[in-house]
Design an enzyme around this catalytic site. Structure first.
Site, PDB file in Angstrom:
ATOM      1  N   GLY A   1       0.802  -1.212   0.000  1.00  0.00           N
ATOM      2  CA  GLY A   1       0.000   0.000   0.000  1.00  0.00           C
ATOM      3  C   GLY A   1       0.836   1.264   0.000  1.00  0.00           C
ATOM      4  N   ALA A   2       1.991   1.238  -0.681  1.00  0.00           N
ATOM      5  CA  ALA A   2       2.917   2.367  -0.637  1.00  0.00           C
ATOM      6  C   ALA A   2       2.798   3.291  -1.840  1.00  0.00           C
ATOM      7  CB  ALA A   2       4.357   1.863  -0.524  1.00  0.00           C
TER       8      ALA A   2
ATOM      9  N   GLY B   1      -0.547   7.970   0.292  1.00  0.00           N
ATOM     10  CA  GLY B   1      -0.923   8.067   1.702  1.00  0.00           C
ATOM     11  C   GLY B   1       0.151   7.635   2.683  1.00  0.00           C
ATOM     12  N   ILE B   2      -0.292   6.937   3.721  1.00  0.00           N
ATOM     13  CA  ILE B   2       0.598   6.509   4.793  1.00  0.00           C
ATOM     14  C   ILE B   2       1.720   5.624   4.264  1.00  0.00           C
ATOM     15  CG2 ILE B   2       0.736   5.107   6.890  1.00  0.00           C
ATOM     16  CD1 ILE B   2      -2.095   6.056   7.561  1.00  0.00           C
ATOM     17  N   GLY B   3       1.391   4.684   3.387  1.00  0.00           N
ATOM     18  CA  GLY B   3       2.407   3.777   2.865  1.00  0.00           C
ATOM     19  C   GLY B   3       3.505   4.495   2.113  1.00  0.00           C
TER      20      GLY B   3
ATOM     21  N   SER C   1      -6.524  -0.506  12.717  1.00  0.00           N
ATOM     22  CA  SER C   1      -7.395   0.652  12.660  1.00  0.00           C
ATOM     23  C   SER C   1      -8.110   0.765  13.994  1.00  0.00           C
ATOM     24  CB  SER C   1      -8.420   0.478  11.528  1.00  0.00           C
ATOM     25  OG  SER C   1      -9.499   1.373  11.660  1.00  0.00           O
TER      26      SER C   1
ATOM     27  N   TYR D   1     -15.423  -4.357   7.770  1.00  0.00           N
ATOM     28  CA  TYR D   1     -14.104  -3.730   7.896  1.00  0.00           C
ATOM     29  C   TYR D   1     -13.519  -4.004   9.278  1.00  0.00           C
ATOM     30  CZ  TYR D   1     -10.444  -0.174   7.969  1.00  0.00           C
ATOM     31  OH  TYR D   1      -9.236   0.476   8.073  1.00  0.00           O
TER      32      TYR D   1
END
Length: 314
Positions: free
Chosen positions: A22-23, A26-28, A151, A176
């Site tokens: 997930g890079a 965003g955060i990744g 989360s 989720y």
């Protein structure tokens, strides 16, 4: 309201190989940039090559000397996860850091992965379980630290054992929460089994708090044509320094969990501000839904059965 700057020091990561899911944004992307700046070789397994190339450009703009490259990965496909495992096995390079960060959140309608699982459970949890299994020899060779991103949703809801794939009554938010609870239980069990079987890796957990990331933004690929009311509110609060964190502060718990010499195996790290929504990172009390080793063993067994992967020592 002005914010006080919040950051942490990342130790020298020269000679380390880091994999961040997930890079591409965003955060990744923030995590991958910080790892590269600290000297690590960083691999970005991405589903969308265009976004991946944009991420490489962004990292190299900030860190001109960055040793960073793309690999293909779609966590919603077990075949794709297996293919990445084969690719990295052929490269035969130890992995020292694995950040399981990618995720999908609350599609408005129930969707399925390529293997028929509910999209959030299949991507957020099962895809990462399979990835860890395929990479385990390389993780053992690198005596890796594995950090799994959860989360605040893991502090609500439960695992719907009677209907793991939400086929009878789909609720996106509950599904989720289930995916993050299951993944947290897996991450803790991974650390316990590593110690029991001498795998030499450590596993811990992080969560980003509440910040205006892309999880709740418009995502046509998951059936969300426009930003949710939730993400619009979070942007307003974040911009005014009220409770919510920023994209920068949201990356710090995982960064701390993955790199700090003080981060503990089996520890849980998140923002220390009010409600654990923003602020500096630190250790937190484990959510009650994550504190049952018996539930963790059940998740582990079911996850092996559903993905078809097998960990040694069972």
């Amino acid at each position: 309201m002005p914010r006080n700057p919040v950051d942490i020091t990342v130790p020298d990561l020269s000679g380390r190989r880091a994999v961040v899911t997930g890079a591409s944004d965003g955060i990744g992307l923030g995590l991958a940039t910080r790892f590269a700046a600290a000297g690590a070789e960083v691999l970005l397994p991405v589903r969308n090559p265009r976004k991946g190339e944009a991420a490489l450009t962004a990292i190299r703009r900030t860190v001109p000397h960055a040793d960073v490259s793309l690999r293909e990965l779609d966590l919603s496909s077990l075949a794709s996860v297996g293919a990445l495992g084969k690719t990295l096995a052929e490269e035969d390079r130890p992995i020292h850091l694995l950040i399981n960060n990618a995720g999908v959140m609350t599609p408005p309608d129930r969707q399925r992965t390529a293997d028929g699982f509910e999209l959030q459970f299949g991507t957020n949890h099962l895809g990462h379980v399979a990835l860890v299994a395929h990479l385990l020899p390389l993780l053992r060779a690198g005596r890796a630290r594995v950090t799994s991103q959860l989360s605040v949703a893991a502090n609500q809801g439960a695992i719907n054992w009677a209907d793991l794939n939400w086929e009878r009554s789909y609720d996106g938010r509950k599904a989720y929460s289930q995916s993050k609870i299951a993944f947290g239980l897996f991450g803790l069990e991974l650390d316990r089994r590593s110690r029991a079987h001498g795998w030499g890796i450590t596993s811990n957990l992080s969560h980003p708090g509440i910040a205006p990331t892309n999880l709740l933004a418009a995502r046509p690929e998951v059936g969300r044509a426009k930003d949710t009311m939730g993400v619009r509110l979070i942007r307003v609060l974040s911009a005014r320094g009220i409770l919510a964190g920023t994209v920068h502060t949201a990356q710090l718990p995982a960064l701390y969990a993955a790199t700090s010499p003080n981060a503990e195996p089996g520890g849980f790290y998140g923002p220390l501000g009010p409600g654990h929504m923003g602020g500096p990172p630190g250790k937190q009390k484990l959510y009650s839904r994550l504190d049952s080793p018996e539930e963790a063993r059940r998740v582990w067994q079911v996850s092996e059965e559903l993905t078809g992967v097998r960990f040694p020592g069972n």
